[in-house]
Design an enzyme around this catalytic site. Structure first.
Site, PDB file in Angstrom:
ATOM      1  N   GLY A 121       0.824  -1.211   0.000  1.00  0.00           N
ATOM      2  CA  GLY A 121       0.000   0.000   0.000  1.00  0.00           C
ATOM      3  C   GLY A 121       0.848   1.246   0.000  1.00  0.00           C
ATOM      4  N   ASN A 122       0.224   2.380   0.184  1.00  0.00           N
ATOM      5  CA  ASN A 122       0.984   3.630   0.284  1.00  0.00           C
ATOM      6  C   ASN A 122       0.334   4.550   1.300  1.00  0.00           C
ATOM      7  OD1 ASN A 122      -0.872   5.582  -1.155  1.00  0.00           O
ATOM      8  ND2 ASN A 122      -0.591   4.053  -2.768  1.00  0.00           N
ATOM      9  N   ARG A 123       0.950   5.703   1.525  1.00  0.00           N
ATOM     10  CA  ARG A 123       0.577   6.544   2.675  1.00  0.00           C
ATOM     11  C   ARG A 123      -0.512   7.571   2.378  1.00  0.00           C
ATOM     12  NH1 ARG A 123       6.131   8.936   4.603  1.00  0.00           N
ATOM     13  NH2 ARG A 123       4.791   9.994   6.110  1.00  0.00           N
ATOM     14  N   SER A 124      -1.122   7.524   1.208  1.00  0.00           N
ATOM     15  CA  SER A 124      -2.116   8.547   0.884  1.00  0.00           C
ATOM     16  C   SER A 124      -3.328   8.442   1.819  1.00  0.00           C
ATOM     17  CB  SER A 124      -2.559   8.375  -0.571  1.00  0.00           C
ATOM     18  OG  SER A 124      -3.543   9.320  -0.859  1.00  0.00           O
ATOM     19  N   ALA A 137      -3.642   7.857  -5.168  1.00  0.00           N
ATOM     20  CA  ALA A 137      -2.307   7.310  -5.415  1.00  0.00           C
ATOM     21  C   ALA A 137      -2.462   5.818  -5.724  1.00  0.00           C
ATOM     22  CB  ALA A 137      -1.428   7.520  -4.187  1.00  0.00           C
TER      23      ALA A 137
END
Ligand code: CTP
Length: 412
Positions: free
Chosen positions: A216-219, A283
């Site tokens: 995943g990512n931090r958005s 994102a």
């Protein structure tokens, strides 16, 4: 309309019409009061069947009346509307919408609606059949054409066993909408996105390795939510495609919840078919595991770690540009960039704008990771014609409005 005095509490009139959702207006009232607003509640007689005057009076700290015959010497049927910075009616019933559309004034609330010269927000709540009835549809169109912000009802459980479109949005979301409208100040009545359908993607996608693990990512989705709320305050119909966002749904938005880039792509392309503008603030992961294990991946006895093969995800922004047919959908991309030995943040961003082929690119300098989860943002708006506009550090809401300001002149 009186001119709001800087530093003084904004004066909000909370109209309440006679529907079961009147109970939710108590929570809206609390939230408005807690955030420092001076609130005058004007219920209809039917609303008082659901929630009594003592409740409104105790929560607002003011006397409450539904009709024009109390305290006549103060001329309340004129003064309350004239003195307001915002009138919000929640819930607005089909009957209230009809009266407002036709200018009827047989009680204090409908008189207030005729005398108010400030922004007016109506948050309808009713059964789906009533919302979809041609009479209501025509009344809503009339009100919107006059600059009234009529919030789309939410979909979900209605009174009794029914469910469908017609729920009052949650009080938290309505309070946020009221604040958005008040924050716009003199521009609040300008619905330059009225009649437009805009699509906003928000959040970060998850690419599953197995049923419990993902990349995943931090958005956080905050900028996308701010874009959706700003567009709603400017009169747009909004589809918000939200990837793993833990924020309350903006009042009036049609929210499609997704997890993966494939789901995000499907939802965005479907919503984009009749959209005037699409803003890709999400994102999406560029890569996903080549294989998703159906069972949870186990540790090897010998202590070796598995290698994960990745494949590239489709580029949704690029696809939006190549599939937009006559070219009348405005497409906006985001670029989270860092400078490096090969070029500055803006060098990389210009190259990306050209590569993606979108109309506008919102460039964030993310060196140091400052933007993620923050309530503030700063950016440069690059446009395909070579224009460039810096947006100084400020709230994500103010950046959202700057983005819509750049989109509006491009709409067909
Ligand atoms: N985007 C997209 N589909 C993807 C990846 C990104 O639509 N699979 C969109 C994002 O929503 C954003 C824009 O493309 O609006 C830029 O994203 P970014 O990750 O910076 O672009 P990339 O194409 O991945 O560029 P880079 O080569 O720098 O990784």
């Amino acid at each position: 309309m009186t001119t709001p005095v800087p530093g003084e509490a904004p004066r909000v009139v909370l109209g309440v019409a006679g529907g079961i959702a009147a109970y939710k207006a108590c929570e809206l009232l609390r939230r408005l009061r807690e955030s420092g607003h001076d609130v005058t509640v004007v219920p209809t007689a039917a609303a008082l069947e659901f929630v009594g005057a003592p409740t409104w009076s105790a929560l607002s700290g003011k006397p409450v009346s539904a009709q024009v015959w109390d305290a006549v010497h103060e001329v309340p049927h004129v003064r309350i509307g004239q003195g307001a910075d915002l009138v919000v009616v929640a819930p607005a019933t089909a009957d209230l919408l009809a009266k407002a559309a036709h200018g009827l004034a047989d009680d204090l609330l409908t008189n207030t609606l005729l005398t108010a010269r400030c922004p007016v927000v109506l948050a309808p709540a009713m059964h789906t059949e009533m919302w979809e009835h041609p009479a209501t549809v025509a009344n809503v169109a009339t009100l919107r054409s006059r600059g009234v912000l009529v919030v789309e009802p939410a979909v979900g459980r209605l009174t009794g066993a029914d469910s469908g479109k017609g729920r009052l949005p949650e009080p938290e979301a309505l309070a946020a909408l009221c604040q958005d409208v008040l924050d716009r100040g003199a521009s609040a009545g300008v619905h330059d996105l009225g009649g437009r359908h805009v699509v906003v993607s928000a959040g970060g996608t998850r690419e599953y390795l197995d049923p419990v693990r993902f990349l995943g990512n931090r958005s956080s989705g905050r900028q996308g939510h701010a874009l959706a709320r700003a567009a709603l305050a400017r009169g747009a119909r909004v589809t918000l495609v939200a990837a793993n966002v833990a924020l309350p749904a903006p009042a009036g938005a049609d929210v499609v919840a997704v997890e993966t880039t494939a789901q995000l792509r499907e939802a965005v392309l479907a919503a984009a078919a009749d959209a005037d503008a699409v803003v890709m603030s999400a994102a999406p992961a560029d890569f996903r595991p080549a294989q998703v294990s159906e069972a949870k991946i186990k540790k090897d006895e010998d202590g070796s770690a598995p290698s994960i093969a990745l494949v590239q995800n489709p580029d949704i922004l690029r696809e939006l540009v190549t599939t937009r047919g006559a070219g009348d959908t405005v497409v906006v991309g985001f670029a989270a960039e860092t400078g490096d030995a090969r070029g500055s943040v803006l060098d990389h961003a210009r190259a990306k704008l050209a590569r993606k082929g979108c109309d506008l690119l919102v460039v964030n300098d993310v060196s140091g990771g400052a933007v993620f989860g923050s309530t503030e943002n700063e950016a440069v708006l690059l446009d395909a014609d070579g224009g460039q506009r810096p947006v100084p550090r400020g709230s994500k809401e103010s950046l959202a409005h700057a983005i819509w300001d750049a989109v509006v002149p491009r709409l067909a």
